[in-house]
Scaffold this active site. Structure first.
Site, mmCIF file in Angstrom:
data_model
loop_
_atom_site.group_PDB
_atom_site.id
_atom_site.type_symbol
_atom_site.label_atom_id
_atom_site.label_comp_id
_atom_site.label_asym_id
_atom_site.label_seq_id
_atom_site.Cartn_x
_atom_site.Cartn_y
_atom_site.Cartn_z
ATOM 1 N N VAL A 64 132.854 -56.193 -34.039
ATOM 2 C CA VAL A 64 133.361 -56.516 -32.702
ATOM 3 C C VAL A 64 134.377 -55.455 -32.281
ATOM 4 C CG1 VAL A 64 134.494 -58.232 -31.247
ATOM 5 C CG2 VAL A 64 133.030 -58.985 -33.138
ATOM 6 N N LYS A 71 134.840 -59.025 -23.295
ATOM 7 C CA LYS A 71 133.845 -59.970 -22.765
ATOM 8 C C LYS A 71 134.072 -61.360 -23.352
ATOM 9 C CE LYS A 71 130.243 -56.783 -21.417
ATOM 10 N NZ LYS A 71 130.884 -55.500 -21.788
ATOM 11 N N THR A 100 108.255 -59.479 -21.622
ATOM 12 C CA THR A 100 108.429 -58.968 -22.991
ATOM 13 C C THR A 100 108.329 -60.095 -24.032
ATOM 14 O OG1 THR A 100 110.834 -59.081 -22.702
ATOM 15 C CG2 THR A 100 109.805 -56.907 -22.473
ATOM 16 N N VAL A 102 105.706 -61.850 -24.243
ATOM 17 C CA VAL A 102 104.299 -61.815 -24.645
ATOM 18 C C VAL A 102 104.153 -60.819 -25.783
ATOM 19 C CG1 VAL A 102 101.945 -61.264 -23.907
ATOM 20 C CG2 VAL A 102 103.537 -62.382 -22.311
ATOM 21 N N ILE A 105 103.656 -56.836 -25.503
ATOM 22 C CA ILE A 105 104.246 -56.230 -24.309
ATOM 23 C C ILE A 105 105.685 -55.831 -24.616
ATOM 24 C CG2 ILE A 105 104.901 -56.533 -21.884
ATOM 25 C CD1 ILE A 105 102.564 -58.306 -21.451
ATOM 26 N N ASP A 189 107.209 -65.909 -37.352
ATOM 27 C CA ASP A 189 105.851 -65.579 -37.774
ATOM 28 C C ASP A 189 105.788 -65.680 -39.296
ATOM 29 O OD1 ASP A 189 107.208 -63.405 -38.753
ATOM 30 O OD2 ASP A 189 105.962 -61.886 -37.800
ATOM 31 N N ASP A 191 105.064 -63.458 -42.696
ATOM 32 C CA ASP A 191 105.014 -62.073 -43.167
ATOM 33 C C ASP A 191 104.579 -62.045 -44.630
ATOM 34 O OD1 ASP A 191 106.237 -60.824 -40.754
ATOM 35 O OD2 ASP A 191 107.974 -62.014 -41.350
#
Ligand code: DCP
Ligand code: MG
Ligand code: MN
Length: 336
Positions: A64, A71, A100, A102, A105, A189, A191
């Site tokens: 940081v 912020k 993005t 998808v 993409i 997913d 792997d």
């Protein structure tokens, strides 16, 4: 797009804010440097056990810096961030952010589509001619791929994959890596890392292409693999489902499945790489370089004053790699 941080993390709202900024930098600005900075900061906050009270307090954490700490102050004081409000109000940003999601993409393709007026998932269906085969699979399973995979389902898939592959040849070594190996309760997913004792880095191409293709063919014929995105000699990307295999799974979701084949002598560098996280890999590689080594998914090699990497060192475990580069060993569950 990474998962939102867990609700029981005392700083999860700050983590979500930083992740949204990170995604914006990656997908819209395409500034990977800023993307990494925001993700590093989010990871640092996620690992902090108590509620952060100020930007100044956050700055003490590794990852940081001054700008992010400002912020954090703004968010803590006003409950929002002007920069994010502006980003969210811009329709182009929103459309790029959506496209993005998808699979296949990326930011550049998304920008191109949005410039051509393609801004929604329905638009994509009307413009399938603009998509390659990977992107078409991503669109076909858009909703399923957004869903996280519960750990239990990966365990079931692991069992089927191991049984099937070992029926082909009991000598295959199979490890499910990625977030699953890091112990996460849900994953984006599956792997799979694969090797075989008879295949080493000095072997020719003929042997390795057969090793992966045999496995993929058998999982296709078992109806575990239901679609292929790409199949090369050492890498398969595709889609799997338990629908046809498990009685208790009626309307199972389609899941992204990656399989990588690695030479036996490079197994541990591959396991380390494929276990991640990607951020952990980046930081570990940087540390390796500082200590005179170059590390990738294949090998660990010393780099002398010439800057030219030498011969790979012998690695017989993941621990070996940490030891060579003087990095305190981290269990997979500590590599987020
Ligand atoms: N990897 C990497 N750099 C990348 C992409 C991947 O180092 N740009 C490595 C680290 C990842 C691993 O490959 O942990 C698997 O990639 P995934 O995209 O499947 O990421 P995870 O499995 O970590 O997370 P998820 O649950 O989202 O799949
Ligand atoms: Mg994964
Ligand atoms: Mn993956």
């Amino acid at each position: 797009r990474k998962a939102p941080f867990s609700e029981d993390n005392p700083n999860h709202d700050l983590c979500d804010m930083l992740t949204e900024l990170a995604d914006y930098e990656r997908n819209v600005s395409r500034n990977i440097y800023k993307y990494n900075a925001y993700r590093n900061a989010a990871t640092a906050l996620a690992g902090h056990p108590t509620r952060i009270q100020s930007g100044e307090e956050a700055r003490k954490l590794n990852g940081v810096g001054a700008k992010i700490s400002k912020k954090i102050d703004e968010f803590l004081q006003t409950g929002k961030l002007q920069k994010l409000e502006k980003i969210r109000d811009d329709d182009t940003n929103t459309a790029i952010g959506l496209l993005t999601r998808v699979s296949g993409i990326g930011p550049a393709k998304a920008k191109q589509l949005v410039d051509a007026g393609v801004k929604t998932i329905e638009d994509l269906h009307r413009h399938e001619d603009k998509l390659n085969s990977h992107q078409l699979v991503g669109l076909k399973y858009f909703e399923d791929f957004e869903k996280k995979i519960p750990r239990h389902e990966i365990e079931q898939t692991e069992e089927i994959i191991k049984k099937e592959i070992h029926e082909l040849d009991p000598e295959y070594l199979i490890t499910i890596c990625g977030s699953y190996r890091r112990g996460q309760l849900e994953s984006g997913d599956i792997d799979v890392l694969l090797t075989h004792p008879s295949y080493t880095s000095t072997d020719g191409n003929a042997r390795r292409s057969q090793l992966l293709k045999k496995v993929v063919n058998s999982l296709v014929s078992k109806k575990l693999i239901i679609d292929t995105i790409s199949l090369g000699d050492v890498k398969f990307m595709g889609v799997c489902s338990l629908d046809k295999l498990k009685r208790d799974v009626r309307h199972g979701h389609a899941r992204r499945l990656d399989i990588r084949l690695t030479p036996h002598d490079q197994y541990y560098c591959s396991i380390l790489y494929f276990t991640g996280s990607d951020l952990f890999n980046k930081n570990m590689r940087a540390h390796a370089l500082q200590n005179g080594f170059t590390l990738n998914e294949y090998t660990l090699r010393p780099v002398g004053s010439t800057g030219i990497p030498g011969e790979p060192v012998v690695v017989t475990s993941e621990e070996d790699i940490f030891e060579y580069i003087g990095y305190p060993y981290k269990k997979p569950s500590e590599r987020d």
